[in-house]
Design an enzyme around this catalytic site. Structure first.
Site, PDB file in Angstrom:
ATOM      1  CG  ASN A  13     -46.302  54.687  -2.703  1.00 20.12           C
ATOM      2  OD1 ASN A  13     -45.331  55.310  -2.316  1.00 20.12           O
ATOM      3  ND2 ASN A  13     -46.119  53.425  -3.428  1.00 20.12           N
ATOM      4  CD  GLU A  40     -56.502  49.425  -4.939  1.00 16.55           C
ATOM      5  OE1 GLU A  40     -55.723  50.526  -4.131  1.00 16.55           O
ATOM      6  OE2 GLU A  40     -55.762  48.498  -5.424  1.00 16.55           O
ATOM      7  CG  ASP A  69     -54.773  50.741  -9.135  1.00 11.59           C
ATOM      8  OD1 ASP A  69     -54.526  50.754  -7.889  1.00 11.59           O
ATOM      9  OD2 ASP A  69     -55.004  49.769  -9.776  1.00 11.59           O
ATOM     10  N   GLY A 142     -40.871  49.324  -3.669  1.00 13.02           N
ATOM     11  CA  GLY A 142     -41.558  48.380  -4.622  1.00 13.02           C
ATOM     12  C   GLY A 142     -40.900  47.393  -5.311  1.00 13.02           C
TER      13      GLY A 142
HETATM   14  P1  IMP Z   1     -50.780  50.297  -6.553  1.00 15.43           P
HETATM   15  O1  IMP Z   1     -51.964  49.139  -6.221  1.00 15.43           O
HETATM   16  O2  IMP Z   1     -51.373  51.205  -7.554  1.00 15.43           O
HETATM   17  O3  IMP Z   1     -50.369  50.919  -5.166  1.00 15.43           O
HETATM   18  O4  IMP Z   1     -49.509  49.527  -7.071  1.00 15.43           O
HETATM   19  C1  IMP Z   1     -49.416  48.219  -7.202  1.00 15.43           C
HETATM   20  C2  IMP Z   1     -47.928  47.615  -6.592  1.00 15.43           C
HETATM   21  O5  IMP Z   1     -47.110  48.179  -7.499  1.00 15.43           O
HETATM   22  C3  IMP Z   1     -47.641  48.414  -5.357  1.00 15.43           C
HETATM   23  O6  IMP Z   1     -47.012  47.326  -4.484  1.00 15.43           O
HETATM   24  C4  IMP Z   1     -46.605  49.315  -5.437  1.00 15.43           C
HETATM   25  O7  IMP Z   1     -45.535  49.527  -4.706  1.00 15.43           O
HETATM   26  C5  IMP Z   1     -45.948  48.885  -7.027  1.00 15.43           C
HETATM   27  N1  IMP Z   1     -45.662  49.768  -7.917  1.00 15.43           N
HETATM   28  C6  IMP Z   1     -46.238  50.670  -8.557  1.00 15.43           C
HETATM   29  N2  IMP Z   1     -45.449  51.464  -9.222  1.00 15.43           N
HETATM   30  C7  IMP Z   1     -44.270  50.995  -8.901  1.00 15.43           C
HETATM   31  C8  IMP Z   1     -43.059  51.416  -9.308  1.00 15.43           C
HETATM   32  O8  IMP Z   1     -42.773  52.545 -10.141  1.00 15.43           O
HETATM   33  N3  IMP Z   1     -42.057  51.161  -8.839  1.00 15.43           N
HETATM   34  C9  IMP Z   1     -41.863  49.905  -8.048  1.00 15.43           C
HETATM   35  N4  IMP Z   1     -43.250  49.498  -7.553  1.00 15.43           N
HETATM   36  C10 IMP Z   1     -44.420  49.932  -8.082  1.00 15.43           C
END
Ligand code: IMP
Length: 182
Positions: A13, A40, A69, A142
């Protein structure tokens, strides 16, 4: 040889990297990027997921790395989607989340930053409490268009200072304090 980066952020990301880089720059730490989709594991613990990812990242790049995460936890849904936030975003998205909610809208965003080098693995947690907006506002990535931090009436997507208050900022601040004194 001139060392360009102190450590590397490993993630698929680029939005997360951009924010993390800005934040660590402000603490004097130079963060490089390896764009990579890390395996993951499924777990109820963001920390266990991050530790698994960081071990993979270190064995792949053999350099000091951090991975992140995150999860968004909605009180009225008993913490859902939490560690499943990424899957839920890809499937039902912000629209689907909005459709699940009625009046109770409190939520929190949690970030776990995990660092790994040859000798150490350390995790750092950052949290921000807030609520889920009634509709999507702003053009952020997100969950940004639906998350309103406490004491604000704007979503993460609408505010300028996200990187000074976010879950990511808080986790990276703790990390920096540790990293710069280790
Ligand atoms: P991940 O599994 O750590 O990639 O994140 C979990 C979900 O939360 C993913 O869909 C990310 O896009 C979203 N996410 C994580 N941090 C943020 C943020 O700061 N803003 C918006 N969405 C986030």
């Amino acid at each position: 040889m001139l060392q360009l980066y102190d450590l590397f952020f490993v993630s698929s990301n680029p939005h997360k990297y951009k924010e993390a880089k800005k934040i660590l720059d402000s603490f004097g730490i130079k963060l490089g990027f390896f764009k990579s989709e890390l395996e993951e594991i499924q777990s109820n613990s963001l920390k266990d997921i991050a530790i698994h990812k960081v071990k993979n990242a270190f064995s792949k790049y053999k350099k000091p790395v951090i991975v992140e995460d995150d999860g968004i936890f909605i009180n009225s849904l008993s913490g859902f989607p939490g560690p499943y936030s990424s899957y839920v975003f890809k499937t039902i998205g912000n629209k689907g989340i909005l459709n699940l909610l009625t009046t109770k809208r409190q939520a929190k965003f949690v970030s776990i930053i995990t660092y790994c080098d040859k000798k150490t693995i350390e995790s750092f947690e950052g949290k921000i409490i807030g609520s889920i907006a009634n509709s999507q506002k702003g053009n952020g990535w997100g969950y940004d268009p639906i998350f309103i931090p406490k004491n604000s009436n704007k979503t993460f997507a609408q505010i300028d200072d996200k990187n000074q208050i976010s879950h990511r900022y808080k986790a990276l601040k703790k990390f920096s304090n540790w990293y710069l004194h280790k």
